[in-house]
Design a protein around this motif. Sequence first.
Motif, mmCIF file in Angstrom:
data_model
loop_
_atom_site.group_PDB
_atom_site.id
_atom_site.type_symbol
_atom_site.label_atom_id
_atom_site.label_comp_id
_atom_site.label_asym_id
_atom_site.label_seq_id
_atom_site.Cartn_x
_atom_site.Cartn_y
_atom_site.Cartn_z
ATOM 1 N N PHE A 38 47.231 -4.069 15.639
ATOM 2 C CA PHE A 38 48.554 -3.446 15.628
ATOM 3 C C PHE A 38 48.550 -1.973 16.054
ATOM 4 N N VAL A 39 47.619 -1.576 16.899
ATOM 5 C CA VAL A 39 47.649 -0.218 17.428
ATOM 6 C C VAL A 39 48.033 -0.283 18.902
ATOM 7 N N ALA A 40 48.790 0.736 19.348
ATOM 8 C CA ALA A 40 49.361 0.700 20.697
ATOM 9 C C ALA A 40 48.294 0.701 21.786
ATOM 10 N N ASP A 41 47.162 1.361 21.521
ATOM 11 C CA ASP A 41 46.129 1.466 22.546
ATOM 12 C C ASP A 41 44.989 0.476 22.317
ATOM 13 N N ALA A 42 45.284 -0.629 21.636
ATOM 14 C CA ALA A 42 44.245 -1.626 21.374
ATOM 15 C C ALA A 42 43.673 -2.158 22.686
ATOM 16 N N VAL A 43 42.379 -2.408 22.677
ATOM 17 C CA VAL A 43 41.704 -2.949 23.856
ATOM 18 C C VAL A 43 41.768 -4.473 23.802
ATOM 19 N N PRO A 44 42.410 -5.118 24.778
ATOM 20 C CA PRO A 44 42.513 -6.578 24.745
ATOM 21 C C PRO A 44 41.138 -7.233 24.753
ATOM 22 N N ARG A 45 41.012 -8.300 23.986
ATOM 23 C CA ARG A 45 39.765 -9.052 23.970
ATOM 24 C C ARG A 45 39.676 -9.901 25.235
ATOM 25 N N ASP A 46 38.475 -10.127 25.703
ATOM 26 C CA ASP A 46 38.271 -10.994 26.855
ATOM 27 C C ASP A 46 38.891 -12.364 26.572
ATOM 28 N N ARG A 47 39.733 -12.833 27.486
ATOM 29 C CA ARG A 47 40.468 -14.083 27.260
ATOM 30 C C ARG A 47 39.511 -15.254 27.055
ATOM 31 N N ASP A 48 38.493 -15.374 27.896
ATOM 32 C CA ASP A 48 37.577 -16.503 27.776
ATOM 33 C C ASP A 48 36.832 -16.470 26.444
ATOM 34 N N GLN A 49 36.476 -15.262 25.980
ATOM 35 C CA GLN A 49 35.799 -15.162 24.687
ATOM 36 C C GLN A 49 36.716 -15.620 23.558
ATOM 37 N N ALA A 50 37.974 -15.166 23.584
ATOM 38 C CA ALA A 50 38.917 -15.552 22.535
ATOM 39 C C ALA A 50 39.137 -17.060 22.526
ATOM 40 N N ILE A 51 39.312 -17.632 23.705
ATOM 41 C CA ILE A 51 39.513 -19.083 23.803
ATOM 42 C C ILE A 51 38.275 -19.817 23.305
ATOM 43 N N GLY A 52 37.101 -19.293 23.654
ATOM 44 C CA GLY A 52 35.857 -19.914 23.213
ATOM 45 C C GLY A 52 35.696 -19.891 21.701
ATOM 46 N N VAL A 53 36.087 -18.791 21.067
ATOM 47 C CA VAL A 53 35.989 -18.698 19.614
ATOM 48 C C VAL A 53 36.912 -19.725 18.947
ATOM 49 N N LEU A 54 38.122 -19.864 19.446
ATOM 50 C CA LEU A 54 39.042 -20.848 18.877
ATOM 51 C C LEU A 54 38.499 -22.275 19.014
ATOM 52 N N ARG A 55 37.992 -22.585 20.178
ATOM 53 C CA ARG A 55 37.453 -23.936 20.381
ATOM 54 C C ARG A 55 36.221 -24.171 19.517
ATOM 55 N N ARG A 56 35.389 -23.146 19.366
ATOM 56 C CA ARG A 56 34.206 -23.280 18.516
ATOM 57 C C ARG A 56 34.611 -23.448 17.054
ATOM 58 N N ALA A 57 35.673 -22.754 16.636
ATOM 59 C CA ALA A 57 36.145 -22.903 15.261
ATOM 60 C C ALA A 57 36.498 -24.353 14.968
ATOM 61 N N VAL A 58 37.211 -24.984 15.882
ATOM 62 C CA VAL A 58 37.586 -26.378 15.687
ATOM 63 C C VAL A 58 36.340 -27.267 15.699
ATOM 64 N N GLU A 59 35.386 -26.972 16.577
ATOM 65 C CA GLU A 59 34.130 -27.727 16.593
ATOM 66 C C GLU A 59 33.410 -27.629 15.254
ATOM 67 N N LEU A 60 33.545 -26.474 14.593
ATOM 68 C CA LEU A 60 32.899 -26.263 13.298
ATOM 69 C C LEU A 60 33.726 -26.789 12.134
#
Length: 302
Positions: A38-60
């Motif tokens: 929630f900060v205005a100058d936040a650095v966006p996370r790499d899209r592929d990394q974020a998607i990978g974490v979500l998919r791995r969460a479901v795998e786990l």
Amino acid sequence: MTAQTITAAASGTFRLGDLRVNRVGFGAMRLPQHGEAFVADAVPRDRDQAIGVLRRAVELGVNHIDTAAFYFSPLRSANELINRALAPYGDDLVITTKVGPGRDPAGQWLPHATPEQLRGQVEENLRQLGRDHLDVVNLRIVGTNSIADRFGALAELRKAGLIRHLGLSNIRPHHLAEAQSIAPVVCVQNMYGIGASTEQKEFLRICGEQGIAFVPFYSIAGTGREGGATADDSTEVQAIARAHGVSAAQIRLAWTLHQGAHVLAIPGTGDPEHLAQNVAAGALRLSADELTVLDSLRHAAT
């Protein structure tokens, strides 16, 4: 058994209404950005990394994901990342979202939604997630005033089929009683962690007696809140972590899950290694002596 092979099933299950979920879930607040949320100058996370974490969460074995339309940073939205990563959604995946607060496109907070505006927030979550209904919608509260008009508006959307179950976030006990007079409440999301006050513990107990899931937020971050976990863990937490060969964060999660069978954890991360550690915390079993030590700590209260 290594952290990589432990699944969320090790934490046990509980119900959100008629939806059964593993007690270790995933919180999406920190997914769109690095560092503080929630900060205005936040650095966006790499899209592929974020998607990978979500998919791995479901795998786990994670089948409970907590999100909100106001979880976004420049270029990244938690809801749209979830949609991209996980749609079409599995039948056992439960996505919980929050309404009430809002942010404009620049990220600035808006006044909390009126009863009339809540339908728009619900529809925005539906659009971003690509769903025709929302599994669970939590009304997030600020202050102590009556919530009858806002919760009533969500209850009408539940009757219309846009919402399956209702919950509450950041509330006091009188809010729960007021909401229950309008419609069933399946979960309460409140700040809770090591150092919880007597009042917080009593509310957790009340939820358990009523069969309501209690879902702590900031159970790892503590006083770090949106900024994430701090490095000031007590010597007691550190000693117990060393004894189990795990991190202090995992001990905090394990303690949270030991507070009752109705307690669910929703730790969030954008790091695959931390994700595996969070899930593995569901398999940790703390001794009675360790719980007594952790229960006595007060430094992280409120």
